[in-house]
Design a protein around this motif. Structure first.
Motif, PDB file in Angstrom:
ATOM      1  N   ASP A 195     -56.026  13.694 -31.346  1.00  0.00           N
ATOM      2  CA  ASP A 195     -55.115  14.441 -32.213  1.00  0.00           C
ATOM      3  C   ASP A 195     -55.026  15.890 -31.723  1.00  0.00           C
ATOM      4  OD1 ASP A 195     -57.021  16.066 -34.476  1.00  0.00           O
ATOM      5  OD2 ASP A 195     -57.936  14.404 -33.379  1.00  0.00           O
ATOM      6  N   PRO A 196     -53.941  16.588 -32.061  1.00  0.00           N
ATOM      7  CA  PRO A 196     -53.733  17.952 -31.558  1.00  0.00           C
ATOM      8  C   PRO A 196     -54.888  18.920 -31.839  1.00  0.00           C
ATOM      9  CG  PRO A 196     -51.722  17.144 -32.557  1.00  0.00           C
ATOM     10  CD  PRO A 196     -52.787  16.120 -32.837  1.00  0.00           C
ATOM     11  N   ALA A 197     -55.609  18.706 -32.920  1.00  0.00           N
ATOM     12  CA  ALA A 197     -56.736  19.589 -33.241  1.00  0.00           C
ATOM     13  C   ALA A 197     -57.842  19.500 -32.186  1.00  0.00           C
ATOM     14  CB  ALA A 197     -57.299  19.256 -34.618  1.00  0.00           C
ATOM     15  N   ARG A 198     -57.878  18.399 -31.450  1.00  0.00           N
ATOM     16  CA  ARG A 198     -58.914  18.225 -30.413  1.00  0.00           C
ATOM     17  C   ARG A 198     -58.294  18.043 -29.032  1.00  0.00           C
ATOM     18  NH1 ARG A 198     -62.472  13.806 -33.536  1.00  0.00           N
ATOM     19  NH2 ARG A 198     -60.431  13.053 -34.121  1.00  0.00           N
ATOM     20  N   ALA A 199     -57.087  18.564 -28.866  1.00  0.00           N
ATOM     21  CA  ALA A 199     -56.384  18.473 -27.579  1.00  0.00           C
ATOM     22  C   ALA A 199     -57.278  19.036 -26.473  1.00  0.00           C
ATOM     23  CB  ALA A 199     -55.070  19.233 -27.649  1.00  0.00           C
ATOM     24  N   GLY A 200     -57.274  18.376 -25.342  1.00  0.00           N
ATOM     25  CA  GLY A 200     -58.090  18.805 -24.216  1.00  0.00           C
ATOM     26  C   GLY A 200     -59.436  18.106 -24.160  1.00  0.00           C
ATOM     27  N   SER A 201     -59.862  17.517 -25.275  1.00  0.00           N
ATOM     28  CA  SER A 201     -61.115  16.759 -25.287  1.00  0.00           C
ATOM     29  C   SER A 201     -60.894  15.410 -24.623  1.00  0.00           C
ATOM     30  CB  SER A 201     -61.595  16.551 -26.727  1.00  0.00           C
ATOM     31  OG  SER A 201     -61.887  17.787 -27.333  1.00  0.00           O
ATOM     32  N   TYR A 202     -61.977  14.798 -24.181  1.00  0.00           N
ATOM     33  CA  TYR A 202     -61.919  13.477 -23.554  1.00  0.00           C
ATOM     34  C   TYR A 202     -62.271  12.414 -24.578  1.00  0.00           C
ATOM     35  CZ  TYR A 202     -61.424  15.100 -18.690  1.00  0.00           C
ATOM     36  OH  TYR A 202     -60.960  15.624 -17.503  1.00  0.00           O
ATOM     37  N   ILE A 203     -61.986  11.165 -24.218  1.00  0.00           N
ATOM     38  CA  ILE A 203     -62.274  10.020 -25.080  1.00  0.00           C
ATOM     39  C   ILE A 203     -63.318   9.149 -24.382  1.00  0.00           C
ATOM     40  CG2 ILE A 203     -61.328   8.020 -26.299  1.00  0.00           C
ATOM     41  CD1 ILE A 203     -60.187  10.731 -27.253  1.00  0.00           C
ATOM     42  N   ALA A 204     -64.467   8.961 -25.028  1.00  0.00           N
ATOM     43  CA  ALA A 204     -65.524   8.103 -24.479  1.00  0.00           C
ATOM     44  C   ALA A 204     -65.130   6.633 -24.650  1.00  0.00           C
ATOM     45  CB  ALA A 204     -66.845   8.388 -25.192  1.00  0.00           C
ATOM     46  N   ALA A 205     -65.822   5.758 -23.950  1.00  0.00           N
ATOM     47  CA  ALA A 205     -65.520   4.322 -24.002  1.00  0.00           C
ATOM     48  C   ALA A 205     -65.608   3.762 -25.423  1.00  0.00           C
ATOM     49  CB  ALA A 205     -66.454   3.556 -23.077  1.00  0.00           C
ATOM     50  N   ASP A 206     -66.462   4.355 -26.271  1.00  0.00           N
ATOM     51  CA  ASP A 206     -66.597   3.864 -27.647  1.00  0.00           C
ATOM     52  C   ASP A 206     -65.548   4.466 -28.588  1.00  0.00           C
ATOM     53  OD1 ASP A 206     -67.462   6.477 -28.029  1.00  0.00           O
ATOM     54  OD2 ASP A 206     -69.409   5.906 -28.880  1.00  0.00           O
ATOM     55  N   GLY A 207     -64.652   5.300 -28.049  1.00  0.00           N
ATOM     56  CA  GLY A 207     -63.596   5.898 -28.851  1.00  0.00           C
ATOM     57  C   GLY A 207     -63.937   7.248 -29.440  1.00  0.00           C
ATOM     58  N   SER A 208     -65.148   7.722 -29.219  1.00  0.00           N
ATOM     59  CA  SER A 208     -65.510   9.033 -29.750  1.00  0.00           C
ATOM     60  C   SER A 208     -64.885  10.133 -28.900  1.00  0.00           C
ATOM     61  CB  SER A 208     -67.031   9.186 -29.821  1.00  0.00           C
ATOM     62  OG  SER A 208     -67.596   9.060 -28.531  1.00  0.00           O
ATOM     63  N   VAL A 209     -64.692  11.274 -29.510  1.00  0.00           N
ATOM     64  CA  VAL A 209     -64.129  12.433 -28.821  1.00  0.00           C
ATOM     65  C   VAL A 209     -65.289  13.251 -28.275  1.00  0.00           C
ATOM     66  CG1 VAL A 209     -62.681  14.476 -29.083  1.00  0.00           C
ATOM     67  CG2 VAL A 209     -62.152  12.416 -30.378  1.00  0.00           C
ATOM     68  N   VAL A 210     -65.236  13.529 -26.970  1.00  0.00           N
ATOM     69  CA  VAL A 210     -66.326  14.242 -26.297  1.00  0.00           C
ATOM     70  C   VAL A 210     -65.750  15.441 -25.528  1.00  0.00           C
ATOM     71  CG1 VAL A 210     -67.771  12.162 -26.127  1.00  0.00           C
ATOM     72  CG2 VAL A 210     -66.168  12.702 -24.288  1.00  0.00           C
ATOM     73  N   PRO A 211     -66.597  16.369 -25.121  1.00  0.00           N
ATOM     74  CA  PRO A 211     -66.096  17.525 -24.371  1.00  0.00           C
ATOM     75  C   PRO A 211     -65.423  17.109 -23.057  1.00  0.00           C
ATOM     76  CG  PRO A 211     -68.351  17.912 -25.120  1.00  0.00           C
ATOM     77  CD  PRO A 211     -68.040  16.464 -25.395  1.00  0.00           C
ATOM     78  N   ALA A 212     -64.446  17.896 -22.651  1.00  0.00           N
ATOM     79  CA  ALA A 212     -63.743  17.648 -21.390  1.00  0.00           C
ATOM     80  C   ALA A 212     -64.741  17.583 -20.250  1.00  0.00           C
ATOM     81  CB  ALA A 212     -62.716  18.748 -21.144  1.00  0.00           C
ATOM     82  N   GLY A 213     -64.511  16.653 -19.329  1.00  0.00           N
ATOM     83  CA  GLY A 213     -65.366  16.508 -18.167  1.00  0.00           C
ATOM     84  C   GLY A 213     -66.612  15.659 -18.387  1.00  0.00           C
ATOM     85  N   THR A 214     -66.795  15.092 -19.572  1.00  0.00           N
ATOM     86  CA  THR A 214     -67.955  14.237 -19.839  1.00  0.00           C
ATOM     87  C   THR A 214     -67.900  13.026 -18.917  1.00  0.00           C
ATOM     88  OG1 THR A 214     -68.062  14.934 -22.148  1.00  0.00           O
ATOM     89  CG2 THR A 214     -69.136  12.844 -21.597  1.00  0.00           C
ATOM     90  N   PRO A 215     -68.989  12.768 -18.148  1.00  0.00           N
ATOM     91  CA  PRO A 215     -68.999  11.609 -17.240  1.00  0.00           C
ATOM     92  C   PRO A 215     -68.729  10.298 -17.985  1.00  0.00           C
ATOM     93  CG  PRO A 215     -70.899  13.021 -16.824  1.00  0.00           C
ATOM     94  CD  PRO A 215     -70.234  13.528 -18.085  1.00  0.00           C
ATOM     95  N   GLY A 216     -67.881   9.469 -17.416  1.00  0.00           N
ATOM     96  CA  GLY A 216     -67.561   8.164 -17.992  1.00  0.00           C
ATOM     97  C   GLY A 216     -66.494   8.209 -19.069  1.00  0.00           C
TER      98      GLY A 216
END
Length: 136
Positions: free
Chosen positions: A56-77
Motif C-alpha cells: 500500500d502507498p503508506a509502505r511504498a518502497g518496502s519489499y514483500i517477503a515470501a510469506d507476504g509480510s512487508v520488510v525493509p527494501a533490500g531484504t535478502p529473499g
C-alpha cells in the motif's frame, strides 16, 4: 375515579401489533432486496476494475517477503514492490490458482500472500474483500 371502569390500554393489542410489525418488516426487507440487487451488479463490475497496490502507498518502497509480510527494501529473499497496482480481476484469477500478470511465480505467490493479509484501512482491502463475495 371509580373502579367501575377499567383503565384504558396505552399499548396496542398484542395480537395485532406483532402481525403489523411483521408486515412492516417484510416491506422493509423487500425494499432492501430491491436496492441491494443493483448494488451487487455494480459491485461485480467494480471488482473487475478495482485496484490493489503491493504494498500500500503508506509502505511504498518496502519489499514483500515470501510469506507476504512487508520488510525493509533490500531484504535478502524479498521481492521489490510492484510498479503498478493489480486489477481486481487479475487478483481474483490468481487467487483461483493462476499467477499475477507480469511477475514470475515466486514473486506472484509473495504478492498474493501480502494481499491475503490485507486488513481494513489498508489501501486495496475493500477491493480484496469484494473479491471474496460470492457472485449471484
Amino acid at each position: 375515579m371509580s373502579d367501575d371502569h377499567p383503565p384504558k390500554a396505552s399499548a396496542p393489542d398484542p395480537g395485532v401489533a406483532p402481525s403489523r410489525r411483521a408486515l412492516m418488516l417484510g416491506s422493509v426487507g423487500a425494499a432492501a432486496v430491491m436496492s441491494i440487487r443493483p448494488a451487487l451488479a455494480q459491485t461485480s463490475a467494480s471488482v473487475m476494475t478495482c485496484q490493489i497496490p503491493v504494498p500500500d502507498p503508506a509502505r511504498a518502497g518496502s519489499y514483500i517477503a515470501a510469506d507476504g509480510s512487508v520488510v525493509p527494501a533490500g531484504t535478502p529473499g524479498a521481492f521489490p514492490p510492484s510498479s503498478m497496482p493489480f486489477q481486481g480481476d487479475d487478483v481474483r484469477k490468481a487467487l483461483a490458482g493462476g499467477s499475477l500478470p507480469g511477475v514470475e511465480a515466486d514473486r506472484s505467490n509473495a504478492y498474493l500472500q501480502y494481499i491475503r493479509r490485507l486488513q481494513s484501512g489498508t489501501s486495496g482491502f475493500t477491493c480484496f474483500a469484494s473479491l471474496q463475495m460470492p457472485r449471484g
